[in-house]
Design a protein around this motif. Structure first.
Motif, PDB file in Angstrom:
ATOM      1  N   ASP A   1      26.681  66.538  33.938  1.00 53.83           N
ATOM      2  CA  ASP A   1      25.673  65.873  33.369  1.00 53.83           C
ATOM      3  C   ASP A   1      25.006  65.856  32.632  1.00 53.83           C
ATOM      4  O   ASP A   1      24.449  65.297  31.771  1.00 53.83           O
ATOM      5  N   LYS A   2      24.358  66.404  33.595  1.00 55.91           N
ATOM      6  CA  LYS A   2      22.588  67.111  33.370  1.00 55.91           C
ATOM      7  C   LYS A   2      22.220  67.738  32.131  1.00 55.91           C
ATOM      8  O   LYS A   2      21.735  67.461  31.150  1.00 55.91           O
TER       9      LYS A   2
ATOM     10  N   ASN B   1      28.726  67.619  38.260  1.00 52.96           N
ATOM     11  CA  ASN B   1      27.017  66.862  38.431  1.00 52.96           C
ATOM     12  C   ASN B   1      25.901  67.732  37.252  1.00 52.96           C
ATOM     13  O   ASN B   1      25.324  67.058  37.409  1.00 52.96           O
TER      14      ASN B   1
ATOM     15  N   LYS C   1      36.102  63.367  37.527  1.00 48.85           N
ATOM     16  CA  LYS C   1      34.536  63.646  36.990  1.00 48.85           C
ATOM     17  C   LYS C   1      35.366  65.054  36.496  1.00 48.85           C
ATOM     18  O   LYS C   1      36.374  65.423  36.424  1.00 48.85           O
TER      19      LYS C   1
END
Length: 1005
Positions: free
Chosen positions: A879-880, A876, A855
């Motif tokens: 990505d947002k 996480n 990732k």
């Protein structure tokens, strides 16, 4: 001119009208009694190589295979035919084949390898070269002693004996090997460079280990002071050519090469050719383009090839599973890679070696073929550097080092000012090597622009080591390499530096390894250990060092036996000797040439000293050297701000081409660093300013310069960069008036050429007096907003120079964030732990990396003009919010603030991110508008205008408040829910232009 050497060539390779040509050529040969010869114009070895050859031709021509317009100059018959094939092909003209044998008999050349041909050095009448060489060396050492007394613990005479003894040993070895001419030639062109004010480096490579080189001023490091070994440079037990790598000022290196060519004869001197070969990644890209594959397809394949020195396509197919899968499974990949494999390693182009020069004793053509570019320029040897040495020619390396140019420029600025003040000029070679301010700068890792010490990793190493002596700088240059960093050597060196006890396997090792805190760091130490423990000569120890570097098992077994036997004879336990040999073998692969490290450490120290004592002059020189690299200039401007140096914007009437320093020790921006402004345009501006004084306005500027050089594009760039601000600060007005000014200037130029005057004043502004020049603009134009002004600077300078984009938001940000970055850093350091924080800043750097799970993590550096802070965004969160993270955007970050264990710097681990407009919407209580005395129709107009302004932004969460003020009363009103808006920058700008900046404010909770 060449009797009996003229032949008519006949070929049968399948080209158009070839048979007709042969028929006519044979007739002409009979008529003129000329011989004919058969050839095949060979371009490739085998017939099946034709396709690969065509691809190679297309690569060279920049064409694609399917281009119907490309010239097809070759056929598939131009391969190396066998004698049987040629006999069959020319059976009707047998004498053409026989003549090829006759020509072959005439083409004989004998190459003598292994014998050196040194150039001749002129000597005084009645003296031999050896005598001249020895006399120059002894006199040179005497001169050195006048400035630098011999190093040692005894008296001057006792210390001197060591130098004299070593000098005589070196002189005997050099003369025995036949190299005095080489030393004298190198000393000659170095001295010429110094006499002509061309900066020369203190040395590089193993040459700094020679006392003779020091005496002849070839190098500037005393080898005895730093325990440098002559045998590391010239091994008397293994004859090889000496090789001095000489650093010259990058800008003037070619002058030295020109001197050598003139002095030793142009037909004796040449630079060396280099052949660019098709490496794995490049050949994939070249072949893919020629075969007509899409860029994205070829780029994907090229990126599958591992990045590694010496990587081949064969190895890539083994090491990269994805590449192998594509090769085996994708129909279009196999032919591309197969074709690339057939071309890999082939020479792609010929170039010129950056600094390699050969000097021959007679004409160069007696030793090597020469090559020149089309047009007759750029004469170089057709032999590359290895072949040149193989045929016995001596290679001299004239290397360009930008840092020497920087030091030279800085000293010129410093010494010019000191001359005006009646002070002595600074000689950089005479500065003390124990300057406290310089080491303080190093300990703080403020080493941006310091030679060899400016990388991020090096700064981290410096912070841990905290260098406080010159030996530490020498060690830094040697330690910062993958081998030492991975082996634990670096940690051992640092731990002992800061108090840990060094361990020595035997007392004999202590004097050798004490300067490096018990670590075998330098190749010279391996040689000293072999000499002192096992009785090696230094020449033999150099052979041991080489063997350890090459790691050949048979040679190592032999050397182990010699070392152990010598150590045992020296009363050293066999087990200890074996352990020490293993230790040497382990670290010899990491060992660095101390001669090179010490020489470059000296240059590093000189730049650190200049930065510590004359920061403005030094940084101006550094920025001038990189002014064509905007990204580097941006980094250096940031460093200047860290150093509290003031940068003045470019100024048409003050700036020069390079960055300069004014009387207030401020750095004046160089016009050469403005994008879109070329050197010829700047020269025109500076020459006109020098001849006829300062420019007083835009019209004056346009009239006085050659508009073919200083054209519209140049003038626009100057205006946007702020170079005309000292004339009038309204950049928007300058741009708006530019067309008129150019038209008037052109008319003025035409009339000046014809000797006319503007009788009726029809030339626009041509009749304005000089005093009215700045006020003669045809229209009043509103000045740019701060944002527009800074954006124009960014466009032309690559950075925001006269302000910071965050400045206009600071009144709001103090309500949103927990403080400026500078304050938060102080708070975090006091708290000594994690703390939650919300910060804001301009994104000045972005990088990403892949986690072990595949990732993407994101990192950004925020700058709010008070400090900088790195924020880390896990996958996480990244990505947002990835769409928000962009260079030069204002970003608000919320998360945990803590000291990073690895770097020791503060870092915020992000949990939430906001753009400025999102933060305003999340945290603002509302937008307040002040309305003063609107009555009657004015009130109606106010309401209608407000309605039209707010309508496009309705639908948000931010309420609108109106402070209604008349002479008799004051009231606060809140508009209804339907009038809640998105509080964008654009809305605020429109409202402020309508009312005023003071009447529009964002209120926070």
């Amino acid at each position: 001119m060449f009797p009996d050497c003229f032949y008519l060539e006949l070929q049968r390779v399948g080209k158009l009208n070839q048979e007709r040509y042969i028929h006519l050529a044979v007739e002409l040969a009979i008529e003129l009694d000329l011989p004919v010869v058969a050839t095949n114009d060979v371009r490739f070895i085998s017939k099946h190589d034709f396709d690969a050859h065509e691809v190679r031709v297309c690569i060279h021509q920049g064409r694609v295979l399917d281009d119907s317009r490309r010239p097809r100059d070759y056929t598939d018959q131009q391969y190396l035919r066998s004698s049987e094939e040629m006999a069959a092909l020319f059976a009707d003209i047998p004498e053409a084949l026989a003549n090829s044998v006759e020509i072959a008999k005439r083409c004989n050349v004998e190459l003598t390898l292994g014998e050196n041909y040194l150039p001749d050095f002129p000597v005084p009448p009645g003296m031999t070269l050896d005598e001249t060489f020895k006399q120059a060396s002894r006199e040179g050492l005497e001169q050195r002693f006048k400035h630098y007394p011999p190093i040692g613990s005894g008296s001057f005479e006792l210390n001197r004996q060591i130098y004299d003894q070593r000098l005589e040993i070196e002189l005997d070895v050099i003369c025995q090997m036949g190299f005095p001419g080489y030393f004298m030639i190198v000393a000659d062109f170095i001295q010429w460079a110094k006499n002509n004010d061309i900066p020369v480096g203190p040395g590089r490579g193993s040459g700094a280990g020679s006392l003779v080189a020091y005496a002849l001023s070839i190098t500037d490091l005393d080898p005895i002071e730093f325990d440098l070994l002559f045998e590391r440079f010239l091994n008397p037990e293994r004859v090889s050519m000496p090789d001095f790598d000489i650093d010259f000022c990058m800008d003037r290196r070619d002058e030295v090469i020109e001197y050598v060519a003139q002095h030793y004869g142009r037909d004796h001197v040449s630079q060396i050719i280099t052949y660019g070969s098709m490496a794995a990644k490049a050949v994939i890209r070249d072949v893919g383009r020629v075969m007509g594959f899409p860029y994205g397809f070829v780029d994907r394949l090229a990126k599958l090839i591992p990045f590694e020195i010496g990587m081949t396509l064969e190895k890539a197919l083994e090491d990269s599973p994805d590449l192998k899968a594509a090769y085996e499974n994708e129909e279009e990949v196999r032919p591309l890679i197969d074709m690339a494999r057939s071309l890999e390693g082939i020479s792609r182009n010929a170039g010129k070696h950056a600094g390699g020069v050969v000097i021959s004793p007679s004409k160069l053509t007696d030793f090597a073929p020469l090559y020149c570019e089309q047009g007759g320029g750029n004469l170089v040897t057709q032999f590359d550097k290895d072949d040149v040495e193989a045929v016995g020619l001596v290679k001299f390396d004239f290397l360009g080092l930008r840092t020497l140019t920087i030091i030279d420029w800085a000293l010129k600025t410093i010494n010019h000012r000191r001359q005006l003040q009646g002070l002595d000029a600074i000689d950089i070679s005479q500065i003390p090597r124990d300057d406290a301010d310089s080491y303080e700068l190093l300990k703080k890792a403020q080493t941006t622009a310091v030679f060899q010490l400016e990388s991020r990793g090096m700064k981290e190493l410096i912070k841990k080591l905290k260098p406080d002596c010159f030996d530490d700088i020498i060690a830094l240059v040697a330690l910062f390499r993958p081998g030492p960093l991975e082996s634990g050597m670096v940690d051992d060196y640092i731990n002992v530096k800061h108090g840990a006890k060094a361990e020595y396997a035997h007392p004999l090792l202590e004097p050798i390894l004490k300067p490096t805190n018990g670590v075998i760091l330098y190749q010279e130490q391996v040689m000293q250990i072999a000499r002192d423990m096992a009785g090696y000569t230094l020449g033999g120890a150099d052979m041991l060092r080489r063997a350890m570097g090459k790691k050949k098992p048979e040679e190592m077994a032999k050397q182990r036996e010699i070392f152990t036997e010598g150590a045992v004879n020296n009363q050293i336990d066999e087990g200890v000797a074996t352990y020490i040999f293993d230790l040497m073998e382990k670290f010899a692969g990491y060992g660095f040439n101390k001669s090179h490290s010490a020489a470059y450490a000296l240059v590093a120290y000189q730049t650190a000293w200049l930065k510590a004592h004359f920061p403005a002059a030094f940084m101006a020189a550094v920025m001038s050297s990189d002014m064509d690299n905007t990204d580097k200039v941006v980094v250096l401007i940031d460093e200047c701000r860290e150093m509290k140096l003031q940068i003045c914007p470019p100024d048409l009437n003050l700036s020069n081409y390079r960055f300069t320093v004014n009387d207030h020790q401020q750095i004046v921006y160089g016009m050469g660093a403005i994008k879109g402004v070329g050197e010829s345009a700047i020269d025109e501006l500076l020459n006109e300013r020098e001849r006829n004084g300062l420019f007083i306005g835009l019209y004056d500027l346009c009239k006085r310069v050659d508009l073919r050089k200083v054209n519209r594009r140049v003038l626009e760039a100057l205006i946007k960069a702020g170079a005309l601000d000292s004339i009038a600060p309204n950049r928007a007005a300058h741009l708006a008036e530019l067309s008129t000014a150019l038209r008037v200037a052109e008319q003025h130029g035409k009339m000046a050429q014809t000797g006319q005057n503007d009788l009726f004043g029809l030339g626009g502004a041509t009749d304005t007096s000089d005093d009215d020049e700045a006020d003669a603009y045809t229209a009043i134009v509103e000045a740019w907003s701060e944002k527009d002004r800074l954006e124009a600077e960014k466009q032309t300078l690559g950075l925001f120079l006269t302000g910071h984009p965050i400045a206009e938001y600071l009144p709001e940000l103090k309500h949103i964030t927990h403080g400026t970055l500078g304050c938060l850093q102080a708070d975090a350091e006091r708290s000594k732990g994690r703390m939650e924080a919300r910060v804001a800043g301009l994104v000045v750097d972005i990088r990403t990396r892949q986690t072990k799970q595949g990732k993407t993590m994101g990192f950004a550096v925020l700058d709010d003009s008070s400090a900088r802070l790195e924020i880390a965004t896990f996958s996480n969160v990244y990505d947002k919010y990835r769409d928000l993270i962009g260079k030069d955007k204002i970003l608000i970050a919320e998360g945990a603030l803590a000291v990073d264990d690895f770097t020791g710097n503060l870092r915020l681990t992000t949990e939430k991110l906001y753009s400025m407009e999102q933060a305003r919407e999340a945290f603002a209580r509302g937008i307040t508008l002040e309305c003063h005395n609107p009555q009657g129709e004015m009130l109606l107009e106010f309401v209608e205008r407000l309605q039209s302004l707010l309508s496009p932004y309705c639908g948000g969460q931010c309420p609108i408040y109106i402070e209604y003020v008349t002479d008799q009363a004051r009231a606060s009103l809140q508009l209804g829910e339907d009038w809640r808006v998105f509080p964008s920058d654009e809305l605020l700008l429109r409202l402020r232009r309508w009312l005023s900046a003071e009447q529009v404010s964002v209120k926070y909770k």
